[in-house]
Design an enzyme around this catalytic site. Structure first.
Site, PDB file in Angstrom:
ATOM      1  N   CYS A 101       5.435  -0.156   7.250  1.00 18.49           N
ATOM      2  CA  CYS A 101       5.132   1.104   6.440  1.00 18.49           C
ATOM      3  C   CYS A 101       6.404   1.400   5.713  1.00 18.49           C
ATOM      4  CB  CYS A 101       4.850   2.242   7.284  1.00 18.49           C
ATOM      5  SG  CYS A 101       4.249   3.792   6.376  1.00 18.49           S
ATOM      6  N   LEU A 102       6.140   1.883   4.146  1.00 13.68           N
ATOM      7  CA  LEU A 102       7.313   2.160   3.519  1.00 13.68           C
ATOM      8  C   LEU A 102       7.949   3.429   4.068  1.00 13.68           C
ATOM      9  CD1 LEU A 102       5.971   1.345   0.005  1.00 13.68           C
ATOM     10  CD2 LEU A 102       7.984   0.247   1.130  1.00 13.68           C
ATOM     11  N   HIS A 125      -4.902   1.794   7.140  1.00 10.02           N
ATOM     12  CA  HIS A 125      -3.574   2.110   7.299  1.00 10.02           C
ATOM     13  C   HIS A 125      -3.315   3.491   6.330  1.00 10.02           C
ATOM     14  CE1 HIS A 125       1.120   1.598   7.668  1.00 10.02           C
ATOM     15  NE2 HIS A 125       1.002   2.287   6.605  1.00 10.02           N
ATOM     16  N   GLU A 126      -3.624   3.252   4.877  1.00 10.25           N
ATOM     17  CA  GLU A 126      -3.356   4.211   3.796  1.00 10.25           C
ATOM     18  C   GLU A 126      -4.147   5.383   3.918  1.00 10.25           C
ATOM     19  OE1 GLU A 126      -0.778   3.702   2.398  1.00 10.25           O
ATOM     20  OE2 GLU A 126      -0.421   1.530   2.976  1.00 10.25           O
ATOM     21  N   HIS A 128      -2.819   7.748   6.280  1.00  7.00           N
ATOM     22  CA  HIS A 128      -1.811   8.844   5.776  1.00  7.00           C
ATOM     23  C   HIS A 128      -2.319  10.100   5.357  1.00  7.00           C
ATOM     24  CE1 HIS A 128       2.200   6.471   6.130  1.00  7.00           C
ATOM     25  NE2 HIS A 128       1.622   5.454   5.519  1.00  7.00           N
ATOM     26  N   GLN A 168       2.986   9.859   0.851  1.00  5.74           N
ATOM     27  CA  GLN A 168       4.317   9.482   1.378  1.00  5.74           C
ATOM     28  C   GLN A 168       5.265   9.961   0.388  1.00  5.74           C
ATOM     29  OE1 GLN A 168       2.143   5.139   2.019  1.00  5.74           O
ATOM     30  NE2 GLN A 168       4.153   4.920   3.153  1.00  5.74           N
ATOM     31  N   GLY A 204       0.720  -1.212  -0.044  1.00  6.85           N
ATOM     32  CA  GLY A 204      -0.125  -0.094  -0.026  1.00  6.85           C
ATOM     33  C   GLY A 204       0.975   1.276  -0.029  1.00  6.85           C
TER      34      GLY A 204
HETATM   35  C1  QAP Z   1       0.830  -0.764   5.028  1.00  4.27           C
HETATM   36  O1  QAP Z   1       3.094  -1.184   4.239  1.00  4.27           O
HETATM   37  C2  QAP Z   1       0.326  -1.993   5.636  1.00  4.27           C
HETATM   38  O2  QAP Z   1       9.527  -1.617   6.793  1.00  4.27           O
HETATM   39  C3  QAP Z   1       1.805  -1.293   3.773  1.00  4.27           C
HETATM   40  O3  QAP Z   1      11.749  -2.452   4.952  1.00  4.27           O
HETATM   41  C4  QAP Z   1       1.638  -3.070   6.116  1.00  4.27           C
HETATM   42  O4  QAP Z   1       3.802  -1.970   2.379  1.00  4.27           O
HETATM   43  C5  QAP Z   1      -0.445  -2.495   6.262  1.00  4.27           C
HETATM   44  C6  QAP Z   1       7.658  -2.289   3.797  1.00  4.27           C
HETATM   45  C7  QAP Z   1       1.364  -4.280   6.819  1.00  4.27           C
HETATM   46  C8  QAP Z   1      -0.902  -3.562   6.992  1.00  4.27           C
HETATM   47  C9  QAP Z   1       0.001  -4.532   7.055  1.00  4.27           C
HETATM   48  C10 QAP Z   1       8.186  -1.883   5.177  1.00  4.27           C
HETATM   49  C11 QAP Z   1       8.799  -2.292   2.809  1.00  4.27           C
HETATM   50  C12 QAP Z   1       6.281  -2.210   3.024  1.00  4.27           C
HETATM   51  C13 QAP Z   1       9.346  -1.989   5.440  1.00  4.27           C
HETATM   52  C14 QAP Z   1       4.149  -1.653   3.204  1.00  4.27           C
HETATM   53  C15 QAP Z   1      10.324  -2.524   4.421  1.00  4.27           C
HETATM   54  C16 QAP Z   1      10.082  -2.693   3.393  1.00  4.27           C
HETATM   55  C17 QAP Z   1       5.219  -1.665   4.192  1.00  4.27           C
HETATM   56 CO    CO Z   2       2.174   3.525   5.614  1.00  4.40          CO
END
Ligand code: QAP
Ligand code: CO
Length: 167
Positions: A91-92, A133-134, A137, A51, A46
């Site tokens: 989270c990215l 979550h998104e 943001h 972001q 997401g």
């Molecule tokens: C939100 O997050 C989400 O730490 C999206 O080193 C995530 O795509 C909602 C990511 C999980 C619910 C459950 C995170 C990639 C990606 C990192 C993501 C990383 C590399 C996160």
């Molecule tokens: Co995020």
């Protein structure tokens, strides 16, 4: 298509409240495409426009294994249903950190597609969590805001350190 730069916590620009999208032009389509490409490259499930430092109400998500179920949601409005469930989130914009967060199990979303047509969807499980979550943001909220201040401050400090080592 191009990859966009992702802001990292504690960048204050992540705290901006995004404005509704009112112009559905080619630039919006390009932004959504580039956000999807950036999310898939990360890889992530997401990404919100906030972001990538664009303060418009637009999110992209794809929780499928094969990156073949993208959702582009413009001006999303959520209704929350069901039990609260807790699961690990990342989270990215908070790279390297994963923590348990409580969310609603089910949602309905009223939004628009990238051409401005009304769109309604319901979701549960990971897709529902990811959309919540998104959408946070877009209001300047991060998953670390749900953690204890001790955990949040520890994460901020570590990410500030990593950023200062880079520049
Ligand atoms: C939100 O997050 C989400 O730490 C999206 O080193 C995530 O795509 C909602 C990511 C999980 C619910 C459950 C995170 C990639 C990606 C990192 C993501 C990383 C590399 C996160
Ligand atoms: Co995020």
């Amino acid at each position: 298509m191009s990859l966009l730069n992702i802001l990292h916590h504690p960048d204050p620009r992540l705290r901006t409240k995004a404005a509704p999208v009112s112009i559905f032009d080619n630039a919006l389509v390009t932004l959504a495409d580039n956000m999807l490409e950036t999310m898939y490259a990360a890889p992530g499930i997401g990404l919100a426009a906030t972001q990538v430092n664009v303060h418009k109400r637009l999110i992209v998500v794809d929780v499928s294994e094969d990156n073949n179920a993208p959702h582009i949601l413009v001006n999303p409005k959520l209704e929350l249903f069901g039990d609260r469930v807790s699961g690990d989130e990342g989270c990215l914009s908070v790279p390297g950190f994963y923590e348990r967060v409580e969310r609603a199990e089910q949602i309905n979303v009223q939004a628009q597609d990238v051409s401005g047509a009304p769109l309604e969807m319901s979701a549960e499980g990971l897709l529902a969590v990811c959309i919540q979550h998104e959408c946070d943001h877009l209001d300047g909220k991060l998953f670390v805001d749900y953690l204890s201040s001790l955990k949040r401050n520890r994460i901020s400090k570590k990410l500030r350190q990593l950023a200062s080592e880079r520049d």
